[in-house]
Motif scaffolding. Structure first.
Motif: not given
Lengths: 204, 204
Positions: A101-103, A105-106, A98-99
């Motif tokens: 995808q949130y911190n 990848e973006p 989850f980290w």
């Protein structure tokens, strides 16, 4: 197992995660390519029949379709050693996914996409304005990984897991987005460790 | 089970997800509050002892700490009916949870945070410039949810799962970020369905 087909763009690290997971597990995977830059994932046919969210990757299993790269990796790896049997380690693995995808990848994947694929000269004013913040957040992500890996060989529980695969995908090509991996020695050692896994396949 | 402590800010939907999961499962949860706006999750003590990523929520289980809201929900719900025993449904649930963190939260939760907590007058120029794109992406997310729920009571597999809890958290307060839930009839019906679950607790 039913036929596995990956709807993908080969330049996407999110797609590569799924191919790498399948390769490490020895699972055959058919590939169907789309060109993101040509809008091939936004056609009415794609939106109706592959993913209403207009994005790749999508893992097709028989006639069922599963979007979201990390969910697809999970599906392939259920019951394998890439997902720990220990409940804490399993949750901690998901924490890193989850980290990612949130911190991660973006910032790290987006800068690579903007600078190496779209091209800096083709960015919108709003994209250009976001470069410094995404650069700083990407550096923070790499620094957090480096600190975590200082005392560990793998992200979770002393063994290779999907957390390593999810984080490898865009980290190992982060220099294409202008990040300097030489500043992150533990990350570099870990990248070499992943690339030495039996069954490993490169991105291209 | 070891003592469960949630490091949180009560205004955060990501923190509420964990409290709601625990409530639905009847698990006692101690709470330790931090004020994000006052920088209480960026102190040296917090970074060293709670989360090096400087964010809440963090679920503490005995002496171990688990960041990332959806990973914490997973840890609490392992072995319960909130995670399907069917491998496809489990992966599809994770698909919606990853989608929530990538496509929903950065738009719908961020607009609520910027407009209802920070205040529009206090936004930076860069934040203000991002409002239209985040508004459009948030509307797209709500529309995708509405289309998915047109033929279903729950997001995955015909039963309540963590996908519903993860998506409920920021959807039910999305009007604080300027979204109009009256445009999404299936989403509204589903919100009522979640709020009627045995053991449900409200956000405040």
């Amino acid at each position: 197992m039913e036929t596995l087909t990956l709807h993908e763009d080969a330049r996407s690290g999110n797609c590569y995660k799924i191919r790498l997971t399948a390769a490490l597990l020895g699972l055959p995977l058919e590939r169907k390519s789309y060109d993101i830059m040509a809008g091939e994932t936004r056609t009415p046919d794609f939106l109706a029949n592959v993913n209403g969210n207009g994005r790749i990757p999508v893992l097709q299993v028989g006639n069922r379709r599963l979007p979201e790269s990390n969910a697809a990796c999970w599906y392939l790896a259920e019951g394998s050693a890439l997902i720990s049997a220990d409940p804490w380690d399993r949750a901690d693995m998901l924490r890193w996914m989850f980290w990612e995808q949130y911190n991660h990848e973006p910032n790290i994947a987006t800068l690579r996409f903007w600078l190496a694929i779209v091209g800096e000269g083709n960015l919108t004013e709003l994209q250009r304005a976001q470069l410094p913040a995404k650069r700083a957040a990407g550096e923070d992500a790499l620094a957090l990984m480096d600190a975590h890996l200082a005392a560990r060989e793998w992200f979770v529980g002393g063994q290779t897991s999907l957390a390593d695969i999810a984080l490898y995908a865009y980290t190992h090509v982060s220099e294409e987005g202008g990040f300097r991996l030489r500043d992150y020695a533990h990350v570099r050692t870990w990248l070499d460790r992943v690339a030495a896994l039996p069954g490993f396949i490169p991105m291209d």
